[in-house]
Motif scaffolding. Structure first.
Motif, PDB file in Angstrom:
ATOM      1  N   ARG A 120     -40.396 -45.274 -69.843  1.00 17.86           N
ATOM      2  CA  ARG A 120     -40.871 -44.917 -71.177  1.00 17.86           C
ATOM      3  C   ARG A 120     -41.834 -45.977 -71.711  1.00 17.86           C
ATOM      4  N   PRO A 121     -43.038 -45.562 -72.095  1.00 16.79           N
ATOM      5  CA  PRO A 121     -44.040 -46.539 -72.521  1.00 16.79           C
ATOM      6  C   PRO A 121     -43.534 -47.419 -73.656  1.00 16.79           C
ATOM      7  N   ASP A 122     -43.869 -48.687 -73.567  1.00 15.51           N
ATOM      8  CA  ASP A 122     -43.650 -49.692 -74.612  1.00 15.51           C
ATOM      9  C   ASP A 122     -42.198 -50.116 -74.780  1.00 15.51           C
TER      10      ASP A 122
ATOM     11  N   ASP B  23     -41.466 -52.639 -83.348  1.00 21.24           N
ATOM     12  CA  ASP B  23     -42.616 -52.614 -84.242  1.00 21.24           C
ATOM     13  C   ASP B  23     -43.859 -52.640 -83.367  1.00 21.24           C
ATOM     14  N   MET B  24     -44.571 -51.541 -83.297  1.00 23.25           N
ATOM     15  CA  MET B  24     -45.696 -51.414 -82.386  1.00 23.25           C
ATOM     16  C   MET B  24     -46.869 -52.303 -82.787  1.00 23.25           C
ATOM     17  N   GLU B  25     -46.929 -52.713 -84.043  1.00 18.89           N
ATOM     18  CA  GLU B  25     -48.036 -53.560 -84.485  1.00 18.89           C
ATOM     19  C   GLU B  25     -47.794 -55.026 -84.137  1.00 18.89           C
ATOM     20  N   SER B  26     -46.570 -55.505 -84.316  1.00 16.60           N
ATOM     21  CA  SER B  26     -46.275 -56.909 -84.059  1.00 16.60           C
ATOM     22  C   SER B  26     -45.695 -57.148 -82.669  1.00 16.60           C
ATOM     23  N   GLY B  27     -45.107 -56.103 -82.059  1.00 18.05           N
ATOM     24  CA  GLY B  27     -44.421 -56.254 -80.788  1.00 18.05           C
ATOM     25  C   GLY B  27     -43.007 -56.766 -80.916  1.00 18.05           C
ATOM     26  N   ASP B  28     -42.509 -56.922 -82.146  1.00 14.50           N
ATOM     27  CA  ASP B  28     -41.167 -57.443 -82.381  1.00 14.50           C
ATOM     28  C   ASP B  28     -40.133 -56.322 -82.389  1.00 14.50           C
ATOM     29  N   PRO B  29     -38.918 -56.591 -81.848  1.00 16.25           N
ATOM     30  CA  PRO B  29     -37.817 -55.655 -82.036  1.00 16.25           C
ATOM     31  C   PRO B  29     -37.181 -55.874 -83.398  1.00 16.25           C
TER      32      PRO B  29
ATOM     33  N   ALA C  34     -51.763 -48.752 -69.407  1.00 16.36           N
ATOM     34  CA  ALA C  34     -52.013 -50.113 -68.940  1.00 16.36           C
ATOM     35  C   ALA C  34     -50.686 -50.835 -68.719  1.00 16.36           C
ATOM     36  N   VAL C  35     -50.597 -51.616 -67.651  1.00 11.65           N
ATOM     37  CA  VAL C  35     -49.361 -52.299 -67.280  1.00 11.65           C
ATOM     38  C   VAL C  35     -49.522 -53.799 -67.529  1.00 11.65           C
ATOM     39  N   THR C  36     -48.512 -54.387 -68.168  1.00 10.93           N
ATOM     40  CA  THR C  36     -48.489 -55.824 -68.431  1.00 10.93           C
ATOM     41  C   THR C  36     -47.269 -56.436 -67.765  1.00 10.93           C
ATOM     42  N   ALA C  37     -47.495 -57.532 -67.061  1.00 11.33           N
ATOM     43  CA  ALA C  37     -46.386 -58.314 -66.485  1.00 11.33           C
ATOM     44  C   ALA C  37     -46.093 -59.491 -67.390  1.00 11.33           C
ATOM     45  N   ARG C  38     -44.818 -59.806 -67.548  1.00  9.56           N
ATOM     46  CA  ARG C  38     -44.386 -60.989 -68.290  1.00  9.56           C
ATOM     47  C   ARG C  38     -43.433 -61.768 -67.390  1.00  9.56           C
ATOM     48  N   TYR C  39     -43.642 -63.083 -67.319  1.00  7.06           N
ATOM     49  CA  TYR C  39     -42.842 -63.877 -66.399  1.00  7.06           C
ATOM     50  C   TYR C  39     -42.745 -65.310 -66.912  1.00  7.06           C
TER      51      TYR C  39
ATOM     52  N   VAL D 116     -45.375 -50.585 -69.571  1.00  5.53           N
ATOM     53  CA  VAL D 116     -46.550 -49.721 -69.606  1.00  5.53           C
ATOM     54  C   VAL D 116     -46.793 -49.307 -71.046  1.00  5.53           C
ATOM     55  N   ASP D 117     -48.039 -49.395 -71.498  1.00 13.03           N
ATOM     56  CA  ASP D 117     -48.316 -48.961 -72.868  1.00 13.03           C
ATOM     57  C   ASP D 117     -48.708 -47.490 -72.893  1.00 13.03           C
ATOM     58  N   GLY D 118     -48.968 -46.977 -74.088  1.00 18.08           N
ATOM     59  CA  GLY D 118     -49.258 -45.558 -74.234  1.00 18.08           C
ATOM     60  C   GLY D 118     -50.505 -45.110 -73.519  1.00 18.08           C
ATOM     61  N   ALA D 119     -51.407 -46.041 -73.221  1.00 22.92           N
ATOM     62  CA  ALA D 119     -52.642 -45.711 -72.509  1.00 22.92           C
ATOM     63  C   ALA D 119     -52.497 -45.860 -71.002  1.00 22.92           C
TER      64      ALA D 119
END
Length: 211
Positions: A151-153, A50-56, A116-121, A111-114
């Motif tokens: 693949r983004p997201d 879900d691209m709006e909430s970020g939930d699978p 931008a890269v986010t790290a989670r740890y 990586v998102d569609g734009a």
């Protein structure tokens, strides 16, 4: 094939603060259902992001097929792939790792569609998010052209360097949520404790066994 999540809300579990006490939930239903059409699901099934909430979201075969075209879900849903790729020969030396700005030796990067890269740890306070500087990611991608296929997201680069490990994978994000939930369940103290690192080692061994 991607292992089924034990609950369709693993994302919520992964994001919950590790310091919060666990709250017993209601008994699990006899079987999971597709979160789009309510069709009963087998234990192993696909997921939509879900691209709006970020939930699978758990998805039946028909809904997964419906959203297999990346344009089908518009900006709302994306089908999470079920491929896992171990990256042999991945180049990530000390300076490249330091440039990514992650203070621990286990993280995943999306990586998102734009672009931008986010790290989670992991941390003692739960999972943390941090933006990765574009130049640092560019240098890593130049050293490892395989990252151009990320693949983004819906996929992430997963890096495990802790305690002498050298694991580098491109995994679907539902696997990353599983890993985050595993960390939250077993993490103790400041550095995680021996038990959590044992579970993490098992997680990667199981990935290799499924290839």
């Amino acid at each position: 094939m991607t292992a089924g999540l034990s609950t369709p809300r693993l994302a919520e579990l992964a994001r919950r603060d590790a310091s919060a006490p666990a709250v017993p939930g209601p008994p699990a239903p006899p079987s999971e259902r597709c979160e789009l059409c309510a069709e009963p699901l087998p234990e192993v099934h696909r997921h939509l992001l879900d691209m709006e909430s970020g939930d699978p979201l758990c998805a039946c075969g028909a809904c997964a097929l419906l959203f297999s075209d990346t344009a089908a879900g518009g900006r709302h849903y994306r089908l999470v792939p079920d491929e896992r790729r171990e990256l042999t020969g991945f180049r990530l030396d000390g300076p490249l790792w330091a440039g990514l700005g992650v203070p621990v030796d286990l993280a995943f990067f999306s990586v998102d569609g734009a672009g931008a890269v986010t790290a989670r740890y992991p941390s003692p306070a739960g999972a943390l998010h941090a933006s990765v500087h574009a130049d640092s990611w560019r240098r890593l991608a130049e050293a490892n052209p395989v990252l151009a296929d990320l693949r983004p997201d819906v996929e992430a680069l997963v890096v495990h360097r802790a305690r002498g490990a050298a694991e580098h994978w491109i995994l679907p994000v539902d696997d990353c949520y599983r890993l985050t939930a595993l960390l939250r369940e077993h993490w103790t103290g400041f550095a995680g404790g021996d038990a959590v690192w044992g579970h993490i080692g098992t997680f990667f061994e199981e990935l290799k066994g499924e290839q």
